[in-house]
Write an enzyme that holds these catalytic residues in place. Structure first.
Site, PDB file in Angstrom:
ATOM      1  N   TYR A   1       0.825  -1.213   0.000  1.00  0.00           N
ATOM      2  CA  TYR A   1       0.000   0.000   0.000  1.00  0.00           C
ATOM      3  C   TYR A   1       0.864   1.270   0.000  1.00  0.00           C
ATOM      4  O   TYR A   1       0.425   2.313  -0.463  1.00  0.00           O
ATOM      5  CB  TYR A   1      -0.900   0.039   1.243  1.00  0.00           C
ATOM      6  CG  TYR A   1      -2.259  -0.602   1.067  1.00  0.00           C
ATOM      7  CD1 TYR A   1      -2.395  -1.876   0.546  1.00  0.00           C
ATOM      8  CD2 TYR A   1      -3.416   0.074   1.461  1.00  0.00           C
ATOM      9  CE1 TYR A   1      -3.637  -2.465   0.412  1.00  0.00           C
ATOM     10  CE2 TYR A   1      -4.660  -0.509   1.333  1.00  0.00           C
ATOM     11  CZ  TYR A   1      -4.767  -1.776   0.811  1.00  0.00           C
ATOM     12  OH  TYR A   1      -6.011  -2.348   0.687  1.00  0.00           O
TER      13      TYR A   1
ATOM     14  N   LYS B   1       3.096 -15.265   1.989  1.00  0.00           N
ATOM     15  CA  LYS B   1       3.249 -15.949   0.695  1.00  0.00           C
ATOM     16  C   LYS B   1       4.740 -16.239   0.558  1.00  0.00           C
ATOM     17  O   LYS B   1       5.395 -15.834  -0.414  1.00  0.00           O
ATOM     18  CB  LYS B   1       2.698 -15.047  -0.429  1.00  0.00           C
ATOM     19  CG  LYS B   1       2.571 -15.723  -1.776  1.00  0.00           C
ATOM     20  CD  LYS B   1       1.458 -16.759  -1.865  1.00  0.00           C
ATOM     21  CE  LYS B   1       1.494 -17.480  -3.202  1.00  0.00           C
ATOM     22  NZ  LYS B   1       0.547 -18.614  -3.271  1.00  0.00           N
TER      23      LYS B   1
ATOM     24  N   ASP C   1      -3.207 -17.996   0.122  1.00  0.00           N
ATOM     25  CA  ASP C   1      -4.248 -18.661  -0.676  1.00  0.00           C
ATOM     26  C   ASP C   1      -4.932 -19.759   0.154  1.00  0.00           C
ATOM     27  O   ASP C   1      -6.157 -19.878   0.178  1.00  0.00           O
ATOM     28  CB  ASP C   1      -3.686 -19.212  -2.002  1.00  0.00           C
ATOM     29  CG  ASP C   1      -2.406 -20.018  -1.841  1.00  0.00           C
ATOM     30  OD1 ASP C   1      -1.813 -20.019  -0.738  1.00  0.00           O
ATOM     31  OD2 ASP C   1      -1.980 -20.657  -2.825  1.00  0.00           O
TER      32      ASP C   1
ATOM     33  N   ASP D   1      -6.407  -6.806   4.117  1.00  0.00           N
ATOM     34  CA  ASP D   1      -7.557  -6.138   3.503  1.00  0.00           C
ATOM     35  C   ASP D   1      -8.496  -7.185   2.921  1.00  0.00           C
ATOM     36  O   ASP D   1      -9.711  -7.157   3.151  1.00  0.00           O
ATOM     37  CB  ASP D   1      -7.059  -5.192   2.401  1.00  0.00           C
ATOM     38  CG  ASP D   1      -8.196  -4.492   1.674  1.00  0.00           C
ATOM     39  OD1 ASP D   1      -9.115  -4.023   2.360  1.00  0.00           O
ATOM     40  OD2 ASP D   1      -8.154  -4.426   0.428  1.00  0.00           O
TER      41      ASP D   1
ATOM     42  N   ASP E   1     -12.324  -8.916   4.626  1.00  0.00           N
ATOM     43  CA  ASP E   1     -13.632  -8.886   3.958  1.00  0.00           C
ATOM     44  C   ASP E   1     -14.247 -10.285   3.926  1.00  0.00           C
ATOM     45  O   ASP E   1     -15.450 -10.452   4.148  1.00  0.00           O
ATOM     46  CB  ASP E   1     -13.505  -8.362   2.514  1.00  0.00           C
ATOM     47  CG  ASP E   1     -13.732  -6.858   2.416  1.00  0.00           C
ATOM     48  OD1 ASP E   1     -13.446  -6.154   3.410  1.00  0.00           O
ATOM     49  OD2 ASP E   1     -14.178  -6.385   1.353  1.00  0.00           O
TER      50      ASP E   1
HETATM   51  C1  IPM Z   1     -10.381  -1.040   4.266  1.00  0.00           C
HETATM   52  C2  IPM Z   1     -10.660  -0.394   2.944  1.00  0.00           C
HETATM   53  C3  IPM Z   1      -9.504   0.532   2.577  1.00  0.00           C
HETATM   54  C4  IPM Z   1      -8.248  -0.305   2.494  1.00  0.00           C
HETATM   55  C5  IPM Z   1      -9.719   1.350   1.281  1.00  0.00           C
HETATM   56  C6  IPM Z   1     -10.991   2.165   1.324  1.00  0.00           C
HETATM   57  C7  IPM Z   1      -8.541   2.225   0.959  1.00  0.00           C
HETATM   58  O1  IPM Z   1     -10.880  -1.360   1.970  1.00  0.00           O
HETATM   59  O2  IPM Z   1     -10.240  -0.309   5.272  1.00  0.00           O
HETATM   60  O3  IPM Z   1     -10.315  -2.267   4.317  1.00  0.00           O
HETATM   61  O4  IPM Z   1      -7.969  -0.925   1.463  1.00  0.00           O
HETATM   62  O5  IPM Z   1      -7.525  -0.360   3.487  1.00  0.00           O
HETATM   63 MG    MG Z   2     -10.986  -3.361   2.714  1.00  0.00          MG
END
Ligand code: IPM
Ligand code: MG
Length: 358
Positions: free
Chosen positions: A141, A192, A224, A248, A252
């Site tokens: 990032y 990884k 993975d 990240d 999710d």
């Molecule tokens: C998160 C979001 C952010 C990230 C984005 C909005 C930049 O997806 O906080 O997980 O990738 O960190």
């Molecule tokens: Mg995110």
């Protein structure tokens, strides 16, 4: 002494969900006589519209001065075509980086009341309680060099750099092991290392950190496989620690195990425990302004803020209990709604949490 909280509603559903969290904060303040002061600031697209940049100086100054930050979400199609250097997301990444909020805690807990809302079978997710510890201010990032360049043959090439220094790995490793000490004492480090040198070093440093925590069991997993295991048998995990990009993505996936990403809070902490608190979900521009967003992730982020940065443990416990109570009452926003439950709006959900606190 008065504690100061900077509130950054952001974009999309951000203002709607943050308003509900502030409602809950006001309620808990008066109930427990807490001395907490809030001030508003601009971040992301809202800041671009008002000040031309996603992270104005004024916001940064307020962020430096306060004890904790409550954030909604940033971004939306309105700013998609803008110069990438000042995208709304740059404001979020900028504040994380400038305040050195390297330790991102993303707990994925399944409320038993929501077992039906998960896309996985109840027996796979019942009792789920995972903590993802994501490194937040390094890795690909932020790595340099980065950009889009033109090659000699005229073709464009995009490039980023995946980079981690030992000290960056060590400090996030410590956060993971310290967290594990308060839980089931198991850390799974995700990398990884079969392909990426940066994560070979990651694995080595995690082994070194582990020596200081003999009670904690450390395991390693390729990313993975970790993604697969999260949807196959998620309860095998206690604490997962990983870099910025893998964290990240995995957070999710973990969020959906709990029924809805609308339920997941997060904390981003610096070395002293100062932090920014935000829901794991984004600004959801497609449902913004309709009053249907789930405010619970933001309300639970507020609880994390009271616990980690403001040392108001009683207030944090009470908010979490209130959230559990409204779920018991059968109240559901659209994202977690199932048959037989009562569908409520964003503000009705906030009001119900306030009522449950009383
Ligand atoms: C998160 C979001 C952010 C990230 C984005 C909005 C930049 O997806 O906080 O997980 O990738 O960190
Ligand atoms: Mg995110």
């Amino acid at each position: 002494m008065t504690k100061n909280v900077l509130v950054l509603p952001g974009d999309g559903i951000g203002p709607e969900i943050v308003a509900e969290a502030v409602k809950v904060l006001d309620a808990v303040k008066s109930k427990l006589s807490l001395d907490i002061n809030t001030v508003d600031g601009l971040l992301g697209g809202a800041a671009i519209d008002a000040a031309g940049v996603p992270l104005p100086e004024d916001t940064l100054a307020k962020a430096n001065d306060c004890d904790a930050i409550l954030l909604g979400a940033v971004g939306g199609p309105k700013w998609d075509q803008i110069d990438p250097a000042i995208r709304p997301e740059k404001g979020l990444l900028g504040i994380r980086s400038k305040l050195e909020l390297f330790g991102n805690l993303r707990p994925a807990i399944l409320y038993p009341q929501l077992a039906e809302a998960s896309s996985l079978k109840p027996e796979i997710v019942a009792g789920l309680d995972i903590l993802i510890v994501r490194e937040l201010t390094g890795g690909i990032y932020f790595g340099q060099p980065r950009g889009i360049r033109e090659l000699e043959n005229g073709e464009r090439q995009g490039y980023n750099t995946y980079v981690y220094s030992e000290s960056e790995i060590r400090r996030i490793g410590k956060v993971a092991f310290e967290s594990a000490m308060k839980r089931d004492k198991r850390v799974c480090s995700v990398d990884k290392a079969n392909v990426l040198e940066a994560t070979i070093l990651w694995r080595e440093v995690m082994e070194e950190v582990a020596k200081d925590y003999p009670e904690v069991e450390l395991s390693h997993m390729y990313v993975d496989n970790a993604a697969m295991q999260l949807v196959r048998a998620p309860k095998q995990f206690d604490v997962m620690v990983t870099g910025n990009m893998f964290g990240d993505i995995l957070s999710d996936a973990a969020a959906m195990l709990t029924g809805s990403i609308g339920m997941l809070p997060s904390a981003s902490l610096d070395a002293s425990g100062k932090g920014m608190y935000e829901p794991c979900h984004g600004s959801a521009p497609d449902i913004a302004g309709q009053g249907i967003a789930n405010p619970l992730a933001t309300i639970l982020s507020l609880a994390m803020m009271l616990r980690y940065s403001l040392a108001e443990l009683e207030a944090a416990d009470q908010i979490e209990a209130a959230v559990s109570k409204v779920l018991d009452q059968g109240l559901r926003t659209a994202d977690i709604h199932s048959e037989g439950m009562q569908k409520v709006s964003t503000s009705e959900m906030g009001d119900a949490v306030v009522a449950a606190l009383a």
